[in-house]
Design a protein around this motif. Structure first.
Motif, PDB file in Angstrom:
ATOM      1  N   UNK A  33     -40.130  30.067 -26.425  1.00  9.78           N
ATOM      2  CA  UNK A  33     -39.973  30.780 -27.694  1.00  9.78           C
ATOM      3  C   UNK A  33     -38.712  30.338 -28.426  1.00  9.78           C
ATOM      4  N   UNK A  34     -37.607  30.293 -27.699  1.00  5.26           N
ATOM      5  CA  UNK A  34     -36.331  29.914 -28.301  1.00  5.26           C
ATOM      6  C   UNK A  34     -36.316  28.431 -28.654  1.00  5.26           C
ATOM      7  N   UNK A  35     -37.072  27.615 -27.899  1.00  5.77           N
ATOM      8  CA  UNK A  35     -37.050  26.168 -28.103  1.00  5.77           C
ATOM      9  C   UNK A  35     -37.966  25.702 -29.230  1.00  5.77           C
ATOM     10  N   UNK A  36     -38.847  26.572 -29.720  1.00  4.91           N
ATOM     11  CA  UNK A  36     -39.867  26.133 -30.670  1.00  4.91           C
ATOM     12  C   UNK A  36     -39.328  25.538 -31.971  1.00  4.91           C
ATOM     13  N   UNK A  37     -38.283  26.104 -32.583  1.00  3.01           N
ATOM     14  CA  UNK A  37     -37.779  25.457 -33.805  1.00  3.01           C
ATOM     15  C   UNK A  37     -37.380  23.999 -33.587  1.00  3.01           C
ATOM     16  N   UNK A 156     -33.203  33.849 -22.045  1.00  2.20           N
ATOM     17  CA  UNK A 156     -31.832  33.368 -21.824  1.00  2.20           C
ATOM     18  C   UNK A 156     -31.849  31.919 -21.327  1.00  2.20           C
ATOM     19  N   UNK A 157     -32.706  31.634 -20.348  1.00  2.47           N
ATOM     20  CA  UNK A 157     -32.773  30.276 -19.817  1.00  2.47           C
ATOM     21  C   UNK A 157     -33.214  29.296 -20.893  1.00  2.47           C
ATOM     22  N   UNK A 158     -34.191  29.714 -21.713  1.00  5.68           N
ATOM     23  CA  UNK A 158     -34.619  28.858 -22.809  1.00  5.68           C
ATOM     24  C   UNK A 158     -33.478  28.591 -23.781  1.00  5.68           C
ATOM     25  N   UNK A 159     -32.665  29.617 -24.034  1.00  6.81           N
ATOM     26  CA  UNK A 159     -31.519  29.433 -24.917  1.00  6.81           C
ATOM     27  C   UNK A 159     -30.490  28.486 -24.344  1.00  6.81           C
ATOM     28  N   UNK A 160     -30.181  28.648 -23.058  1.00  6.02           N
ATOM     29  CA  UNK A 160     -29.186  27.785 -22.411  1.00  6.02           C
ATOM     30  C   UNK A 160     -29.656  26.329 -22.409  1.00  6.02           C
ATOM     31  N   UNK A 161     -30.889  26.112 -21.995  1.00  7.03           N
ATOM     32  CA  UNK A 161     -31.389  24.747 -21.897  1.00  7.03           C
ATOM     33  C   UNK A 161     -31.493  24.071 -23.262  1.00  7.03           C
ATOM     34  N   UNK A 162     -31.958  24.814 -24.261  1.00 14.33           N
ATOM     35  CA  UNK A 162     -32.089  24.243 -25.598  1.00 14.33           C
ATOM     36  C   UNK A 162     -30.726  23.977 -26.219  1.00 14.33           C
ATOM     37  N   UNK A 163     -29.786  24.880 -25.978  1.00 14.56           N
ATOM     38  CA  UNK A 163     -28.448  24.756 -26.568  1.00 14.56           C
ATOM     39  C   UNK A 163     -27.678  23.586 -25.974  1.00 14.56           C
ATOM     40  N   UNK A 168     -37.010  20.032 -24.304  1.00  8.54           N
ATOM     41  CA  UNK A 168     -37.959  19.572 -23.280  1.00  8.54           C
ATOM     42  C   UNK A 168     -37.628  20.135 -21.900  1.00  8.54           C
ATOM     43  N   UNK A 169     -36.355  20.440 -21.660  1.00  8.27           N
ATOM     44  CA  UNK A 169     -35.977  20.965 -20.353  1.00  8.27           C
ATOM     45  C   UNK A 169     -36.469  22.393 -20.138  1.00  8.27           C
ATOM     46  N   UNK A 170     -36.874  23.063 -21.208  1.00 11.15           N
ATOM     47  CA  UNK A 170     -37.488  24.388 -21.049  1.00 11.15           C
ATOM     48  C   UNK A 170     -38.826  24.284 -20.320  1.00 11.15           C
ATOM     49  N   UNK A 297     -29.190  31.623 -38.570  1.00 13.73           N
ATOM     50  CA  UNK A 297     -28.442  30.450 -38.131  1.00 13.73           C
ATOM     51  C   UNK A 297     -27.873  30.545 -36.733  1.00 13.73           C
ATOM     52  N   UNK A 298     -28.411  31.412 -35.896  1.00 19.10           N
ATOM     53  CA  UNK A 298     -27.944  31.505 -34.512  1.00 19.10           C
ATOM     54  C   UNK A 298     -28.336  30.264 -33.737  1.00 19.10           C
ATOM     55  N   UNK A 299     -27.504  29.892 -32.769  1.00 18.18           N
ATOM     56  CA  UNK A 299     -27.883  28.842 -31.844  1.00 18.18           C
ATOM     57  C   UNK A 299     -28.922  29.378 -30.864  1.00 18.18           C
ATOM     58  N   UNK A 300     -29.596  28.497 -30.130  1.00 22.45           N
ATOM     59  CA  UNK A 300     -30.634  28.948 -29.189  1.00 22.45           C
ATOM     60  C   UNK A 300     -30.131  29.963 -28.165  1.00 22.45           C
ATOM     61  N   UNK A 301     -28.928  29.745 -27.631  1.00 22.53           N
ATOM     62  CA  UNK A 301     -28.403  30.665 -26.630  1.00 22.53           C
ATOM     63  C   UNK A 301     -28.152  32.044 -27.225  1.00 22.53           C
ATOM     64  N   UNK A 302     -27.540  32.102 -28.396  1.00 20.83           N
ATOM     65  CA  UNK A 302     -27.287  33.393 -29.028  1.00 20.83           C
ATOM     66  C   UNK A 302     -28.592  34.088 -29.398  1.00 20.83           C
ATOM     67  N   UNK A 303     -29.583  33.304 -29.814  1.00 16.20           N
ATOM     68  CA  UNK A 303     -30.885  33.898 -30.141  1.00 16.20           C
ATOM     69  C   UNK A 303     -31.520  34.529 -28.913  1.00 16.20           C
ATOM     70  N   UNK A 304     -31.381  33.850 -27.756  1.00 20.27           N
ATOM     71  CA  UNK A 304     -31.909  34.414 -26.521  1.00 20.27           C
ATOM     72  C   UNK A 304     -31.192  35.693 -26.127  1.00 20.27           C
ATOM     73  N   UNK A 305     -29.866  35.678 -26.248  1.00 18.04           N
ATOM     74  CA  UNK A 305     -29.084  36.863 -25.904  1.00 18.04           C
ATOM     75  C   UNK A 305     -29.354  38.005 -26.873  1.00 18.04           C
ATOM     76  N   UNK A 306     -29.639  37.668 -28.141  1.00 16.31           N
ATOM     77  CA  UNK A 306     -29.867  38.703 -29.152  1.00 16.31           C
ATOM     78  C   UNK A 306     -31.083  39.548 -28.834  1.00 16.31           C
ATOM     79  N   UNK A 307     -32.054  38.980 -28.125  1.00 16.85           N
ATOM     80  CA  UNK A 307     -33.269  39.711 -27.769  1.00 16.85           C
ATOM     81  C   UNK A 307     -33.086  40.603 -26.542  1.00 16.85           C
ATOM     82  N   UNK A 308     -31.974  40.429 -25.830  1.00 16.62           N
ATOM     83  CA  UNK A 308     -31.790  41.139 -24.563  1.00 16.62           C
ATOM     84  C   UNK A 308     -31.726  42.655 -24.729  1.00 16.62           C
ATOM     85  N   UNK A 309     -31.304  43.108 -25.893  1.00 17.35           N
ATOM     86  CA  UNK A 309     -31.148  44.557 -26.091  1.00 17.35           C
ATOM     87  C   UNK A 309     -32.448  45.292 -25.823  1.00 17.35           C
ATOM     88  N   UNK A 310     -33.571  44.697 -26.213  1.00 16.46           N
ATOM     89  CA  UNK A 310     -34.860  45.336 -25.999  1.00 16.46           C
ATOM     90  C   UNK A 310     -35.164  45.454 -24.504  1.00 16.46           C
TER      91      UNK A 310
END
Length: 484
Positions: A33-37, A156-163, A168-170, A297-310
């Motif tokens: 999901x985070x890597x799609x853009x 989170x992992x998708x954000x870390x790997x993409x960032x 592709x590492x996702x 304009x969030x980076x992939x890692x921040x985007x992944x962390x931003x969803x954690x609240x849910x």
């Protein structure tokens, strides 16, 4: 080898292998999901193709899960697990090395197909490995906790790997899990299979898979117009194939899906609500991730962390939900939960191109987590209400299947709303970021309406006294919990 398998501690090593397997299957729904853009830009995918990267996996997994359970029971659970693990790894390698959007979509579909072998085989072996007692409860608690954290870990992992590496590492990261799973599976898992008849419902599998695929593809084409020949043709074909599936299930001796499982009013209502859950969790959350990255304009890692609240809200409120469930029964939760979720999605209609995450998004994510927790806790039990022992596995598998199928259909429909709104905004000269935001808000509005409909279903279908709304199946029967 036999000495290793005979050690008492081997069961707990088996639990580690099986729990890791379930984690990978769940997180792979969300990790891209985070890597799609980035993947879209790299491969030159259209917005429709981008959606299908998620849809292909979820649809194949959901449509083939019941067959995967049958294969595991009849062919051998360890054998099915090993084949599924190897195939999942090969498909992950293919997806990670894809050179076009279509190649990536096909590889993701193959991933989902092999995941449909892995998931039921893992749960079946867990049930056989821990047949009763306190150890069984502990094992299932660990297994469920690991599986429940899969979505958050995937984001989170998708954000870390993409960032820090590449999108592709996702997909390629799965290879490391697969190696552990194959080695661990060979060493600590025991073979087992179900007794009795072993007829496969091939025609049922073909019609339901092609029917769902045609239906989802038809909804995807609707962005070009609901009245177009292609759209109507695929929608009609999908409905026709699903009708054929129902007729087949009524006639075959060993149906893929015994219709008595879903025709029960309460069980059917729970299954429909679970489909709405899937639409929101897979469809709406995907577009929220796009908003984070493309608009804010969030980076992939921040985007992944931003969803954690849910996810944190779901986990934090679950004990409260359990107390409410024990005191008042599931019906209030199945009515109010979707309304709370809908309120959160309506809150997201306030997002703006220059919005503030903490003001416009965070409160909505917390409310959404509370609403979803009110549904996740009772829905599995309601799906097993008054089900016969030999149908309990099927009923459990259906709940998992419809979550992903609902996500596939929901994502396809939401994409139509996004695309038409975005195109309309651009045509009137609206700035691009504003047009993106308008498209995402159209998705959240459609998702909110979906959850309001789920509340109506809860009110209409989930009826009965608190004492009556409990699953009538014996947990002492190990085969009752196996995905068939």
């Amino acid at each position: 080898m036999s000495k290793i398998l005979d050690k008492p501690s081997t069961r707990w090593w088996a639990l580690a292998v099986l729990a890791m397997t379930q984690l990978v299957v769940v997180l792979d729904t969300m990790i891209v999901t985070i890597a799609l853009p980035q993947a879209q830009a790299d491969l030159g995918m259209t917005d429709t193709q981008r959606q299908w990267v998620v849809t292909a996996y979820a649809l194949a997994f959901g449509a083939l899960l019941l067959l995967g359970g049958r294969i595991a029971d009849y062919w051998g659970r360890k054998r099915t697990f090993m084949v599924g693990m190897f195939g999942f790894g090969a498909a992950s390698l293919w997806a990670g090395l894809s050179q076009s959007g279509m190649e990536l979509i096909i590889a993701r579909g193959v991933q989902g197909a092999f995941a449909a072998l892995l998931a039921p085989a893992a749960l079946a072996m867990l049930t056989v490995t821990f047949p009763h007692g306190k150890e069984r409860n502990t094992a299932f608690a660990i297994f469920g906790t690991v599986a429940g954290s899969g979505a958050a870990i995937g984001l989170i992992l998708g954000g870390v790997l993409t960032e820090f590496t590449d999108w592709r590492w996702c997909l390629l990261v799965n290879i490391f899990f697969v190696i552990i799973g194959l080695v661990g599976g060979a060493l600590v898992l025991r073979e087992s299979k179900a007794e009795g008849g072993n007829r496969y419902d091939i025609w049922g599998t073909i019609t339901v898979t092609l029917g769902l695929g045609s239906l989802v593809y038809g909804f995807t084409l609707a962005e070009h117009g609901w009245g177009s020949i292609d759209t109507v043709g695929f929608l009609v074909l999908g409905v026709g194939l699903l009708v054929a599936f129902v007729l087949i299930e009524l006639k075959v001796a060993q149906p893929l899906l015994p219709l008595r499982v879903i025709l029960h009013r309460v069980r059917g209502g729970a299954i429909l609500i679970q489909a709405a859950n899937g639409a929101v969790m897979i469809g709406a959350i995907l577009y929220l991730a796009f908003y984070f990255q493309i608009v804010l304009g969030m980076g992939p890692l921040m985007a992944g962390l931003a969803n954690l609240a849910m996810t944190i809200a779901i986990m934090a409120f679950s004990p409260v939900t359990t107390k409410i469930l024990n005191r008042f029964g599931p019906r209030p939760l199945m009515i109010v939960g979707p309304l709370v979720s809908a309120a959160a999605l309506f809150m997201l209609l306030g997002i703006t191109p220059d919005g503030n995450y903490f003001i416009q998004v965070l409160p909505a994510l917390i409310v959404l987590g509370v609403g979803l927790s009110m549904l996740f806790v009772p829905v599995q039990n309601l799906a097993l209400l008054n089900v016969e022992n030999h149908d309990a596995g099927v009923a459990s598998a259906v709940v998992n299947s419809v979550f992903h199928i609902g996500g596939s259909i929901g994502l396809a429909v939401f994409t139509v709303f996004y695309s038409s709104t975005f195109a309309g905004a651009i045509a009137t000269g609206t700035p691009e970021l504003t047009a993106f935001t308008d498209g995402y808000k159209a998705v959240f509005l459609a998702a909110a309406i979906t959850m309001v409909a789920a509340s109506v279903i809860g009110f209409s279908f989930i009826r009965g006294k608190k004492e009556e709304l409990n699953p009538a199946w014996d947990e002492a029967e190990p085969e009752a919990a196996i995905l068939h």
